[in-house]
Design a protein around this motif. Structure first.
Motif, PDB file in Angstrom:
ATOM      1  N   LEU A 254       0.830  -1.205   0.000  1.00 28.61           N
ATOM      2  CA  LEU A 254       0.000   0.000   0.000  1.00 28.61           C
ATOM      3  C   LEU A 254       0.863   1.253   0.000  1.00 28.61           C
ATOM      4  O   LEU A 254       0.635   2.176  -0.802  1.00 28.61           O
ATOM      5  N   GLN A 255       1.834   1.318   0.879  1.00 27.16           N
ATOM      6  CA  GLN A 255       2.656   2.520   0.980  1.00 27.16           C
ATOM      7  C   GLN A 255       3.442   2.768  -0.306  1.00 27.16           C
ATOM      8  O   GLN A 255       3.634   3.918  -0.722  1.00 27.16           O
ATOM      9  N   ALA A 256       3.885   1.703  -0.962  1.00 27.35           N
ATOM     10  CA  ALA A 256       4.593   1.859  -2.232  1.00 27.35           C
ATOM     11  C   ALA A 256       3.673   2.439  -3.299  1.00 27.35           C
ATOM     12  O   ALA A 256       4.069   3.318  -4.079  1.00 27.35           O
ATOM     13  N   VAL A 257       2.439   1.960  -3.342  1.00 28.34           N
ATOM     14  CA  VAL A 257       1.464   2.454  -4.320  1.00 28.34           C
ATOM     15  C   VAL A 257       1.122   3.919  -4.036  1.00 28.34           C
ATOM     16  O   VAL A 257       1.037   4.746  -4.962  1.00 28.34           O
ATOM     17  N   LEU A 258       0.944   4.272  -2.775  1.00 33.81           N
ATOM     18  CA  LEU A 258       0.617   5.661  -2.425  1.00 33.81           C
ATOM     19  C   LEU A 258       1.762   6.604  -2.815  1.00 33.81           C
ATOM     20  O   LEU A 258       1.534   7.678  -3.385  1.00 33.81           O
ATOM     21  N   ALA A 259       2.980   6.210  -2.500  1.00 38.67           N
ATOM     22  CA  ALA A 259       4.121   7.061  -2.815  1.00 38.67           C
ATOM     23  C   ALA A 259       4.314   7.215  -4.320  1.00 38.67           C
ATOM     24  O   ALA A 259       4.560   8.323  -4.828  1.00 38.67           O
ATOM     25  N   ALA A 260       4.179   6.118  -5.055  1.00 36.41           N
ATOM     26  CA  ALA A 260       4.336   6.180  -6.506  1.00 36.41           C
ATOM     27  C   ALA A 260       3.212   6.989  -7.141  1.00 36.41           C
ATOM     28  O   ALA A 260       3.431   7.725  -8.107  1.00 36.41           O
ATOM     29  N   GLY A 261       1.996   6.854  -6.602  1.00 37.21           N
ATOM     30  CA  GLY A 261       0.885   7.647  -7.114  1.00 37.21           C
ATOM     31  C   GLY A 261       1.129   9.135  -6.947  1.00 37.21           C
ATOM     32  O   GLY A 261       0.836   9.936  -7.848  1.00 37.21           O
ATOM     33  N   ALA A 262       1.674   9.530  -5.800  1.00 38.25           N
ATOM     34  CA  ALA A 262       1.979  10.941  -5.569  1.00 38.25           C
ATOM     35  C   ALA A 262       3.041  11.440  -6.550  1.00 38.25           C
ATOM     36  O   ALA A 262       2.954  12.564  -7.067  1.00 38.25           O
ATOM     37  N   GLU A 263       4.042  10.606  -6.834  1.00 38.99           N
ATOM     38  CA  GLU A 263       5.068  10.991  -7.802  1.00 38.99           C
ATOM     39  C   GLU A 263       4.482  11.182  -9.188  1.00 38.99           C
ATOM     40  O   GLU A 263       4.806  12.150  -9.894  1.00 38.99           O
ATOM     41  N   MET A 264       3.615  10.282  -9.603  1.00 35.98           N
ATOM     42  CA  MET A 264       3.014  10.384 -10.926  1.00 35.98           C
ATOM     43  C   MET A 264       2.056  11.567 -11.025  1.00 35.98           C
ATOM     44  O   MET A 264       1.927  12.182 -12.078  1.00 35.98           O
ATOM     45  N   ALA A 265       1.381  11.887  -9.941  1.00 34.36           N
ATOM     46  CA  ALA A 265       0.480  13.046  -9.942  1.00 34.36           C
ATOM     47  C   ALA A 265       1.251  14.327 -10.215  1.00 34.36           C
ATOM     48  O   ALA A 265       0.720  15.277 -10.806  1.00 34.36           O
ATOM     49  N   ALA A 266       2.512  14.358  -9.800  1.00 40.91           N
ATOM     50  CA  ALA A 266       3.349  15.527 -10.030  1.00 40.91           C
ATOM     51  C   ALA A 266       3.979  15.525 -11.421  1.00 40.91           C
ATOM     52  O   ALA A 266       4.557  16.534 -11.846  1.00 40.91           O
ATOM     53  N   ASP A 267       3.863  14.418 -12.135  1.00 41.71           N
ATOM     54  CA  ASP A 267       4.465  14.291 -13.459  1.00 41.71           C
ATOM     55  C   ASP A 267       3.537  13.534 -14.408  1.00 41.71           C
ATOM     56  O   ASP A 267       3.892  12.492 -14.964  1.00 41.71           O
ATOM     57  N   PRO A 268       2.298  14.041 -14.599  1.00 46.17           N
ATOM     58  CA  PRO A 268       1.318  13.287 -15.394  1.00 46.17           C
ATOM     59  C   PRO A 268       1.705  13.112 -16.861  1.00 46.17           C
ATOM     60  O   PRO A 268       1.230  12.188 -17.510  1.00 46.17           O
ATOM     61  N   GLU A 269       2.580  13.974 -17.377  1.00 47.69           N
ATOM     62  CA  GLU A 269       2.986  13.868 -18.776  1.00 47.69           C
ATOM     63  C   GLU A 269       3.639  12.526 -19.069  1.00 47.69           C
ATOM     64  O   GLU A 269       3.581  12.026 -20.183  1.00 47.69           O
ATOM     65  N   HIS A 270       4.289  11.953 -18.070  1.00 42.86           N
ATOM     66  CA  HIS A 270       5.000  10.692 -18.280  1.00 42.86           C
ATOM     67  C   HIS A 270       4.290   9.506 -17.651  1.00 42.86           C
ATOM     68  O   HIS A 270       4.835   8.405 -17.623  1.00 42.86           O
ATOM     69  N   ALA A 271       3.092   9.726 -17.169  1.00 40.24           N
ATOM     70  CA  ALA A 271       2.378   8.662 -16.446  1.00 40.24           C
ATOM     71  C   ALA A 271       2.075   7.469 -17.341  1.00 40.24           C
ATOM     72  O   ALA A 271       2.171   6.307 -16.901  1.00 40.24           O
ATOM     73  N   ALA A 272       1.717   7.709 -18.581  1.00 40.75           N
ATOM     74  CA  ALA A 272       1.358   6.603 -19.472  1.00 40.75           C
ATOM     75  C   ALA A 272       2.536   5.670 -19.716  1.00 40.75           C
ATOM     76  O   ALA A 272       2.349   4.489 -20.027  1.00 40.75           O
ATOM     77  N   GLU A 273       3.757   6.177 -19.552  1.00 42.87           N
ATOM     78  CA  GLU A 273       4.944   5.389 -19.851  1.00 42.87           C
ATOM     79  C   GLU A 273       5.193   4.279 -18.831  1.00 42.87           C
ATOM     80  O   GLU A 273       5.963   3.357 -19.107  1.00 42.87           O
ATOM     81  N   VAL A 274       4.572   4.377 -17.653  1.00 39.25           N
ATOM     82  CA  VAL A 274       4.820   3.344 -16.638  1.00 39.25           C
ATOM     83  C   VAL A 274       3.953   2.109 -16.859  1.00 39.25           C
ATOM     84  O   VAL A 274       4.218   1.055 -16.273  1.00 39.25           O
ATOM     85  N   LEU A 275       2.923   2.215 -17.688  1.00 32.70           N
ATOM     86  CA  LEU A 275       2.079   1.058 -17.954  1.00 32.70           C
ATOM     87  C   LEU A 275       2.861   0.022 -18.753  1.00 32.70           C
ATOM     88  O   LEU A 275       3.733   0.378 -19.553  1.00 32.70           O
ATOM     89  N   PRO A 276       2.585  -1.258 -18.556  1.00 32.09           N
ATOM     90  CA  PRO A 276       3.297  -2.294 -19.314  1.00 32.09           C
ATOM     91  C   PRO A 276       3.209  -2.036 -20.816  1.00 32.09           C
ATOM     92  O   PRO A 276       2.141  -1.676 -21.328  1.00 32.09           O
ATOM     93  N   PRO A 277       4.312  -2.165 -21.538  1.00 33.61           N
ATOM     94  CA  PRO A 277       4.283  -1.877 -22.971  1.00 33.61           C
ATOM     95  C   PRO A 277       3.274  -2.719 -23.733  1.00 33.61           C
ATOM     96  O   PRO A 277       2.732  -2.285 -24.751  1.00 33.61           O
TER      97      PRO A 277
END
Length: 339
Positions: A254-277
């Motif tokens: 849970l804590q890993a997901v929360l922290a990563a979500g906060a990071e992606m919220a600050a950088d939404p332009e690159h959010a799609a790149e984390v999804l499996p290719p």
């Protein structure tokens, strides 16, 4: 007026259909070393995760955690696709898998029926929109005494409209469709308006030049009910077996997901790149990027938004609260093994 590329849209819709129907295995390892799908001796245990590529934004925090290496000592994620919401219900009831990303109303229904599902986090908050090619349409009130097509069958969007605009909804004939069927009707000009989910909204906006978003349903909910323009629609759930056997590891997830979500919220332009290719074969990354203009990357522990979850479920799953009943307290992860 430019004509939409019928062949291209049909190809895109076919890919979306494959996302629903596919059942192939996708394997990711948080440690990113060694053969794919193999957990070396002494490494983190596997987490068999069921997902669907069409559930885009709700997956971003977890896959961002994988990409950032936040799960290296927690779990080695092995993902498999669920095909339809009925398929997911069957998996939940059978206790198949260790974790699932899906709709919270589906998790709650399965829990009531005895499924060993515990909601860990809410990661999907904005999904539904009224779209139209008719410039005269300005809102849901325009559909009084008219038919409003929607997709898919059983969409929570209809329940939301009925909750926030009961008199208007009573005067609307809601017309259910399969997503591909309704998308083709809009393309062909046989339907001028529709109530649709993401990522289908973004796909249609790309292909039909005259189409526009009239109302984002979560915005309308906030205007009518107050509060933030969001609803706890989708999230991450885990098997009760994990909660009971290793609560510390579940909390670490849970804590890993929360922290990563906060990071992606600050950088939404690159959010799609984390999804499996592999997911780009079903929903192109550009569709994900454009959908984020109306969506929000936000991960909250379920226990921290319990009131919002209950309010939402009272709208879309009222049967769970019949005769004064309430949610099973163990349905939401509390940070320790449920009693």
């Amino acid at each position: 007026m430019a004509r939409p590329d019928t062949h291209r849209l049909r190809l895109t819709l076919a890919l979306l259909a494959v996302a629903v129907l596919a059942g192939g295995l996708l394997t990711w390892r948080a440690a990113r070393s060694g053969p794919a799908g193999v957990t070396p001796t002494g490494a983190a245990p596997p987490l068999r995760l069921y997902v669907n590529p069409g559930t885009t934004t709700p997956q971003i925090p977890l896959w961002a955690a994988v990409r950032a290496g936040r799960l290296e000592s927690v779990f080695a994620v092995q993902s498999q696709l669920w095909k339809t919401t009925d398929h997911l219900q069957g998996l939940l009831l059978a206790g198949a898998g260790d974790a699932w990303i899906g709709h919270i109303d589906g998790f709650a229904r399965a829990r009531q029926r005895g499924a060993p599902v515990v909601l860990l986090a809410v990661t999907g908050w904005r999904k539904f929109a009224l779209v139209s090619t008719d410039p005269a349409i300005t809102g849901l009130d325009d559909f009084r005494q008219r038919s409003l097509p929607y997709a898919p069958f059983g969409s929570p969007a209809v329940d939301i409209v009925r909750a926030i605009l009961p008199e208007t909804a009573a005067a609307i004939t809601f017309d259910p469709h399969e997503p591909r069927q309704l998308a083709l009707k809009v393309l062909q000009g046989k339907a001028h308006s529709a109530l649709l989910p993401e990522p289908l909204v973004t796909t249609m906006l790309q292909q039909v030049p005259a189409l526009r978003v009239v109302v984002q349903l979560e915005d309308e909910y906030a205007r009518r009910r107050g509060g933030a323009a969001r609803l706890p629609i989708a999230g991450l759930a885990v098997h009760a077996r994990l909660v009971q056997a290793d609560p510390e590891r579940v909390e670490a997830l849970l804590q890993a997901v929360l922290a990563a979500g906060a990071e992606m919220a600050a950088d939404p332009e690159h959010a799609a790149e984390v999804l499996p290719p592999e997911f780009a074969e079903f929903v192109p990354r550009e569709v994900v990027r454009q959908s984020l203009a109306r969506d929000v990357i936000l991960a909250h522990a379920a226990r921290d938004v319990a009131a919002e979850i209950e309010s939402y479920l009272r709208i879309v799953t009222p049967e769970l609260f019949a005769d004064g009943a309430g949610l099973d307290p163990a349905f939401l992860w509390a940070g320790t093994a449920p009693r």
